[in-house]
Design a protein around this motif. Sequence first.
Motif, PDB file in Angstrom:
ATOM      1  N   THR A 114       0.919  -1.126   0.085  1.00  0.00           N
ATOM      2  CA  THR A 114      -0.023   0.005  -0.110  1.00  0.00           C
ATOM      3  C   THR A 114       0.647   1.305   0.088  1.00  0.00           C
ATOM      4  N   GLY A 115       1.883   1.094   0.562  1.00  0.00           N
ATOM      5  CA  GLY A 115       2.837   2.252   0.677  1.00  0.00           C
ATOM      6  C   GLY A 115       3.265   2.627  -0.561  1.00  0.00           C
ATOM      7  N   ALA A 142       1.008   5.039   7.698  1.00  0.00           N
ATOM      8  CA  ALA A 142       1.808   6.470   7.560  1.00  0.00           C
ATOM      9  C   ALA A 142       3.360   5.915   6.989  1.00  0.00           C
ATOM     10  N   ALA A 143       3.990   5.126   8.039  1.00  0.00           N
ATOM     11  CA  ALA A 143       5.223   4.897   8.087  1.00  0.00           C
ATOM     12  C   ALA A 143       5.720   4.282   6.342  1.00  0.00           C
ATOM     13  N   PHE A 144       4.916   3.612   6.130  1.00  0.00           N
ATOM     14  CA  PHE A 144       4.743   2.794   4.752  1.00  0.00           C
ATOM     15  C   PHE A 144       5.011   3.717   3.673  1.00  0.00           C
ATOM     16  N   GLN A 145       3.701   4.692   3.865  1.00  0.00           N
ATOM     17  CA  GLN A 145       3.552   5.910   2.791  1.00  0.00           C
ATOM     18  C   GLN A 145       4.828   6.684   2.764  1.00  0.00           C
ATOM     19  N   ILE A 235      -5.881   6.919  -0.123  1.00  0.00           N
ATOM     20  CA  ILE A 235      -5.751   5.468   0.163  1.00  0.00           C
ATOM     21  C   ILE A 235      -6.741   4.840   1.147  1.00  0.00           C
ATOM     22  N   GLY A 236      -7.206   5.587   2.133  1.00  0.00           N
ATOM     23  CA  GLY A 236      -8.023   5.400   3.238  1.00  0.00           C
ATOM     24  C   GLY A 236      -9.517   4.900   2.837  1.00  0.00           C
ATOM     25  N   ALA A 237      -9.906   5.640   1.680  1.00  0.00           N
ATOM     26  CA  ALA A 237     -11.497   5.185   1.424  1.00  0.00           C
ATOM     27  C   ALA A 237     -11.567   3.810   0.591  1.00  0.00           C
ATOM     28  N   ASP A 238     -11.932   2.840   1.176  1.00  0.00           N
ATOM     29  CA  ASP A 238     -11.862   1.425   0.824  1.00  0.00           C
ATOM     30  C   ASP A 238     -13.081   0.616   1.023  1.00  0.00           C
ATOM     31  N   ASP A 308      -6.862   7.681  -6.712  1.00  0.00           N
ATOM     32  CA  ASP A 308      -7.851   6.991  -6.060  1.00  0.00           C
ATOM     33  C   ASP A 308      -7.649   5.444  -5.783  1.00  0.00           C
ATOM     34  N   ALA A 309      -7.064   5.122  -4.764  1.00  0.00           N
ATOM     35  CA  ALA A 309      -6.853   3.612  -4.849  1.00  0.00           C
ATOM     36  C   ALA A 309      -7.237   2.667  -3.406  1.00  0.00           C
ATOM     37  N   VAL A 310      -8.030   1.918  -3.863  1.00  0.00           N
ATOM     38  CA  VAL A 310      -9.145   1.129  -2.816  1.00  0.00           C
ATOM     39  C   VAL A 310      -8.136  -0.180  -2.532  1.00  0.00           C
ATOM     40  N   GLY A 311      -7.199  -0.351  -3.251  1.00  0.00           N
ATOM     41  CA  GLY A 311      -6.255  -1.565  -2.892  1.00  0.00           C
ATOM     42  C   GLY A 311      -6.907  -2.844  -3.719  1.00  0.00           C
TER      43      GLY A 311
END
Length: 338
Positions: A114-115, A142-145, A235-238, A308-311
Amino acid sequence: MAKFKILTKEQIQAVTDMGSIIEENKQVYAAKSNGETVVWPTTFYAFNPGKADMDIKSGYLPKLGIYGHKTVSFFGDNPAKGLPDLVGMIVVFSAQTGEPLGILDGSYITGIRTGAAGALGAKLLARPDSKKLLILGAGNQAAFQIAGTLTLFPQLKKVTVADVLHPENAQKFIATIAKRLQDEFQINASNVEFAASPDLASDVHDSDIIITVTPSMTPLIKKEWVKPGTHFSCIGADAEGKEEIDPQLFKDAKVFVDDFEHCITTGESEIPIKTGVITKEKIAGEIGDLLVGKATGRDNDQQITIFDAVGMALLDLAAAKKCLDLADQKALGTTAEL
């Protein structure tokens, strides 16, 4: 008897790194754009909306000869119990025999891929001379981003972290992030200024790249705060109803998604489309389209861009397969039988 490998978080960390996962993401996004992957519907359930939920994502990667699924859960109260807020597992199967190839801890792979995704969206859409990054959300992601973005934007001079509900979390995060970047990602960030946001509106206006990683159900960033040329990786909106930024930002922005069907129903694009701010035709394409030359990125330095990334489970599965292969080479992991 089917034999498969089990990998723990520590073993996964021992065989992977941010740079290689960014490359895996690029290959998966490109394959998806070329019609060489299959994504199946996501199952999502909120035990406590915004605080505790789980989803099951799955897919098929013919070129890698695998399919599988990931079950991952977010429990926001876990850190207070001494537990990680993100937990889960990934199961990989052979597309030739249907036999399981591996069961892997899902939290670290989810975090690092995800990061890599948020950073790659920025690399493809942000201004190349970007120097200031804002992370909205002070959780583990947050650390990965930050690690992903520093890998692709080594010229970054300032990283600001904001936590709207609990500002003290941002302060705690900032106190340890430089050491974590060095220890976990081998990134020397001695030339980067890290700060906790004292004023979100001001910090939004001051930033070149903004990555949002919260479970918010209401917009946290207002359009009037945003300066021309800003890039957002959302990233958060999934899941349905989640949103982190003002829907009006979509009106004049150039928008790319990771998976079109999922993003218009459960991503950051959902609300702007449902409320008529934009139509789905406004979306310029999937991020993989940029990698294979089907689309072009930002049109000018003043344009606002949104990824926009839902993953996608495809990213998890590709990363998991790479970890399984590397673990075999290094004789890591536990072999089990069914």
